[in-house]
Design a protein around this motif. Sequence first.
Motif, PDB file in Angstrom:
ATOM      1  N   MET A  61       0.812  -1.095   0.086  1.00 33.69           N
ATOM      2  CA  MET A  61       0.110  -0.041  -0.017  1.00 33.69           C
ATOM      3  C   MET A  61       0.903   1.173  -0.159  1.00 33.69           C
ATOM      4  SD  MET A  61      -3.276  -0.664   2.321  1.00 33.69           S
ATOM      5  CE  MET A  61      -2.510  -1.373   3.763  1.00 33.69           C
ATOM      6  N   PHE A  62       2.073   1.213   0.790  1.00 35.14           N
ATOM      7  CA  PHE A  62       2.984   2.379   0.683  1.00 35.14           C
ATOM      8  C   PHE A  62       3.425   2.665  -0.532  1.00 35.14           C
ATOM      9  CE2 PHE A  62       7.235   3.898   1.139  1.00 35.14           C
ATOM     10  CZ  PHE A  62       7.107   5.082   1.434  1.00 35.14           C
ATOM     11  N   GLU A  63       3.958   1.434  -1.262  1.00 33.98           N
ATOM     12  CA  GLU A  63       4.654   1.702  -2.615  1.00 33.98           C
ATOM     13  C   GLU A  63       3.431   2.022  -3.626  1.00 33.98           C
ATOM     14  OE1 GLU A  63       7.477   1.433  -3.396  1.00 33.98           O
ATOM     15  OE2 GLU A  63       8.526   0.315  -1.919  1.00 33.98           O
ATOM     16  N   ALA A  64       2.116   1.506  -3.577  1.00 33.22           N
ATOM     17  CA  ALA A  64       1.185   1.985  -4.287  1.00 33.22           C
ATOM     18  C   ALA A  64       1.020   3.655  -4.370  1.00 33.22           C
ATOM     19  CB  ALA A  64      -0.122   1.285  -4.095  1.00 33.22           C
ATOM     20  N   LYS A  65       0.915   4.189  -3.045  1.00 34.42           N
ATOM     21  CA  LYS A  65       0.733   5.380  -2.702  1.00 34.42           C
ATOM     22  C   LYS A  65       1.837   6.237  -3.337  1.00 34.42           C
ATOM     23  CE  LYS A  65       1.656   6.854   1.424  1.00 34.42           C
ATOM     24  NZ  LYS A  65       1.803   6.970   2.937  1.00 34.42           N
ATOM     25  N   GLY A  97       6.176  -4.861  -9.638  1.00 32.96           N
ATOM     26  CA  GLY A  97       4.727  -5.012 -10.443  1.00 32.96           C
ATOM     27  C   GLY A  97       4.108  -4.067  -9.805  1.00 32.96           C
ATOM     28  N   THR A  98       4.013  -3.825  -8.244  1.00 34.60           N
ATOM     29  CA  THR A  98       3.418  -2.908  -7.898  1.00 34.60           C
ATOM     30  C   THR A  98       3.575  -1.357  -8.489  1.00 34.60           C
ATOM     31  OG1 THR A  98       3.467  -4.203  -5.686  1.00 34.60           O
ATOM     32  CG2 THR A  98       2.635  -1.782  -5.516  1.00 34.60           C
ATOM     33  N   LYS A  99       4.837  -1.064  -8.403  1.00 38.29           N
ATOM     34  CA  LYS A  99       5.270   0.237  -8.879  1.00 38.29           C
ATOM     35  C   LYS A  99       4.595   0.506 -10.352  1.00 38.29           C
ATOM     36  CE  LYS A  99       9.577   0.850  -6.240  1.00 38.29           C
ATOM     37  NZ  LYS A  99       9.707  -0.709  -5.708  1.00 38.29           N
ATOM     38  N   ALA A 100       4.961  -0.464 -11.117  1.00 41.89           N
ATOM     39  CA  ALA A 100       4.324  -0.392 -12.739  1.00 41.89           C
ATOM     40  C   ALA A 100       2.940  -0.376 -12.820  1.00 41.89           C
ATOM     41  CB  ALA A 100       5.039  -1.721 -13.337  1.00 41.89           C
ATOM     42  N   HIS A 101       2.308  -1.126 -12.091  1.00 45.53           N
ATOM     43  CA  HIS A 101       0.933  -1.213 -12.044  1.00 45.53           C
ATOM     44  C   HIS A 101       0.245   0.218 -11.747  1.00 45.53           C
ATOM     45  CE1 HIS A 101      -3.296  -2.585 -11.886  1.00 45.53           C
ATOM     46  NE2 HIS A 101      -3.273  -1.919 -10.820  1.00 45.53           N
ATOM     47  N   ALA A 145      -5.492   9.617  -8.418  1.00 49.08           N
ATOM     48  CA  ALA A 145      -4.766   9.079  -7.374  1.00 49.08           C
ATOM     49  C   ALA A 145      -5.254   9.692  -6.026  1.00 49.08           C
ATOM     50  CB  ALA A 145      -3.297   9.254  -7.454  1.00 49.08           C
ATOM     51  N   LYS A 146      -5.424   8.864  -5.023  1.00 48.37           N
ATOM     52  CA  LYS A 146      -5.735   9.034  -3.755  1.00 48.37           C
ATOM     53  C   LYS A 146      -4.960   8.983  -2.530  1.00 48.37           C
ATOM     54  CE  LYS A 146     -10.853   8.566  -4.894  1.00 48.37           C
ATOM     55  NZ  LYS A 146     -11.869   7.508  -4.282  1.00 48.37           N
ATOM     56  N   TYR A 147      -5.033   9.588  -1.363  1.00 49.41           N
ATOM     57  CA  TYR A 147      -3.931   9.356  -0.127  1.00 49.41           C
ATOM     58  C   TYR A 147      -4.385   7.965   0.160  1.00 49.41           C
ATOM     59  CZ  TYR A 147      -1.635   9.272   4.083  1.00 49.41           C
ATOM     60  OH  TYR A 147      -0.969   9.115   5.292  1.00 49.41           O
ATOM     61  N   ILE A 148      -3.567   6.943   0.308  1.00 48.62           N
ATOM     62  CA  ILE A 148      -3.673   5.728   0.980  1.00 48.62           C
ATOM     63  C   ILE A 148      -3.235   5.446   2.375  1.00 48.62           C
ATOM     64  CG2 ILE A 148      -3.392   3.152   0.552  1.00 48.62           C
ATOM     65  CD1 ILE A 148      -3.090   3.612  -2.269  1.00 48.62           C
ATOM     66  N   ALA A 149      -4.117   5.241   3.425  1.00 47.50           N
ATOM     67  CA  ALA A 149      -3.483   5.003   4.699  1.00 47.50           C
ATOM     68  C   ALA A 149      -3.122   3.612   4.960  1.00 47.50           C
ATOM     69  CB  ALA A 149      -4.515   5.515   5.601  1.00 47.50           C
ATOM     70  N   THR A 150      -1.815   3.637   5.168  1.00 47.15           N
ATOM     71  CA  THR A 150      -1.219   2.193   5.287  1.00 47.15           C
ATOM     72  C   THR A 150      -1.253   1.612   6.753  1.00 47.15           C
ATOM     73  OG1 THR A 150       1.056   3.209   5.835  1.00 47.15           O
ATOM     74  CG2 THR A 150       0.643   2.685   3.404  1.00 47.15           C
ATOM     75  N   GLY A 151      -1.590   2.474   7.671  1.00 44.21           N
ATOM     76  CA  GLY A 151      -1.774   2.305   8.999  1.00 44.21           C
ATOM     77  C   GLY A 151      -0.314   1.885   9.915  1.00 44.21           C
ATOM     78  N   ARG A 152       0.704   1.577   9.170  1.00 43.14           N
ATOM     79  CA  ARG A 152       2.080   1.437   9.915  1.00 43.14           C
ATOM     80  C   ARG A 152       1.901   0.686  11.249  1.00 43.14           C
ATOM     81  NH1 ARG A 152       5.266   5.645   7.689  1.00 43.14           N
ATOM     82  NH2 ARG A 152       4.905   5.691   5.420  1.00 43.14           N
ATOM     83  N   GLY A 153       1.258  -0.279  11.255  1.00 43.74           N
ATOM     84  CA  GLY A 153       0.846  -1.284  12.573  1.00 43.74           C
ATOM     85  C   GLY A 153       2.295  -2.166  12.663  1.00 43.74           C
TER      86      GLY A 153
END
Length: 649
Positions: A182-186, A318-322, A333-341
């Motif tokens: 999710m972080f890489e997608a963001k 693959g995550t970056k390219a997609h 694009a939207k902000y994605i909250a990864t949680g950082r748990g």
Amino acid sequence: MIGEGKPENQNHAIIFTRGEALQTIDMNQDNYMEEAFKMRNLLQEFVKDHGDVKSPAINLNPSSSRDGTASIPRKKSPTILGLREHIFTGSVSSLAWFMSNQENSFVTLGQRVLANPLKVRFHYGHPDVFDRLFHLTRGGVSKASKTINLSFNSILREGRITHHEYIQVGKGRDVGLNQISMFEAKIANGSGEQTLSRDLYRLGHRFDFFRMLSCYFTTVGFYFCSMLTVLTVYVFLYGRLYLALSGLEEEMWNHPAIHDTEALQAAIASQSIVQMGFLMAMPMIMVIGLERGFHNALFDFVLMQLQLAPVFFTFQLGTKAHYYGRTLMHGGAKYIATGRGFVVFHAKFAENYRMYSRSHFVKAFELAILLLMYHMFGRAYMGAVTYLLITFSIWFMVGSWLFAPFLFNPSGFEWHKIVEDWEHWTKWIYEYDYLGIGALPEKSWESWWEKEQEHLQHSDALGFMLEIVLASRFFIFQYMLVYKLTPFEDNHSIWVYVASWLVILIIMLIVTILGWASRGLGKSSQFVCRITKIFMFLAFLAILITLMCLRLLTFKDIFLCMISFILTGWGILLISQACKQWIQRLWIWSSVRTLAWGYDLLMGFLLFIPVGLLAWFPFVSEFQTRILFNQAFSRGLQISHIIGGQSST
């Protein structure tokens, strides 16, 4: 609210701060007592007098000087001062360690080079210290927009961003694969919006030539090259298949000049070493070597390979390219909250499928089919060594994209977890929103599928046209496969291709009707639907056996027909999703949804088979836990198994 929640909160909170310097610390950050004593040295960077100098940043007024360099006197003190981060979550798991080493090389060596001599460092990390007065009068520390939230304004307004490691601040990075993805997608989405933004356009025009190139390769250039890497694999395989299926490769093979290619094998062997990504790991080895010694750097590098670091980084490619390519085509694009748990937990099969279905699984299945087809019809790489060197990296990519989410999943191969995952998966895939009130994507496949197409709502005509053009590759592939069937090897009439389309449409219509009936009718009619499916399957099987007995079809022909039907149906599905607003007017959107449901059911079943088979062997789970997670987590899993066994008895 004008923009996203996070930048809006930052810009609102800055008016309640005092002083001339502002440090932006995130919730997942830490600090150390000994570092606090050095804060006085850090703040001196903002007040010490460097004298008035000519600004080297940006040429805002090229006509002000003969050589095109703006001469604007200003102080040399930084507007953003970068600091170093210490990742304290690297010991949780192998993934956390990979990200820790990657981050360590980027925020030390990388940020130093970006600041000096490249002069293209932007605001990177939350420990950065801002010149509060400078940014307060220029809109705040964040850009209040819905799509892009960066510090380009600081550079565009003659600011100076630098990096001095007076202190280091602790940072907790993501420790689970889903959080990391999710972080890489963001970040990839943000890079796509940067590519489309006016800010980067202005920077490219106002930087000098060398800073312009440095800015490109250190921002959007990395993601653009990642997208090109994946696209190159597609172009290579489709080009090879075209040569093989069209007969051109046969003619090339008979040419004596290229029949024996020992020189090609030698070149490919050296290229395959580079493909393993050793050059990409050099910055990390240099940083660890300078700080802890090259003996430790070499040991860490070998250990990372044993802990399957290439699988992880290939998966992230693959995550970056997609997400970068999707943002370029459709935006939104939207902000994605990864949680950082900090807790490492087992992700269910349905959750992994929802996250990686369109970004990894679909693409991996397509590449696997292309490789199988080329293995059947290609002749240029008949030598085992040459074929292995050519296709090894692509097969490795396919395996990484398919099984990395389960390989790096805690308790991913434990039998009782697999059973629970299967029950959860079947409940999710068969859940139907009968009332039409909109179930959560985590509860219903239909809601998730509708949400997966939200990015198409922000697209324009060019985005829709690109989506349709890219989906047409399946139809071209199907056209080439039809004429490889045994009954039509010597018949090149266009009516053969037309007849294949009629057969495909009839089969899709039958499958759609059966799927709609099984999902739309009540529970009392499910028995009748299943009996009908069984009889139709037996009838279809009888037809195939009859054609095989008459020697009109072979096993190879049946396999090619299945591949052709699967690829053509997926191409139709992609075009239908892109043309949703027109398809809905034709009252056949429910058929498209049923077809998509069938594909997801098939892909989930194919993915679940190898995972379930590996879960039968207990040593696989033990090996995964001991290799990929730290000792404390491994002992915790063993204790939980003992407690769970006692409670169940």
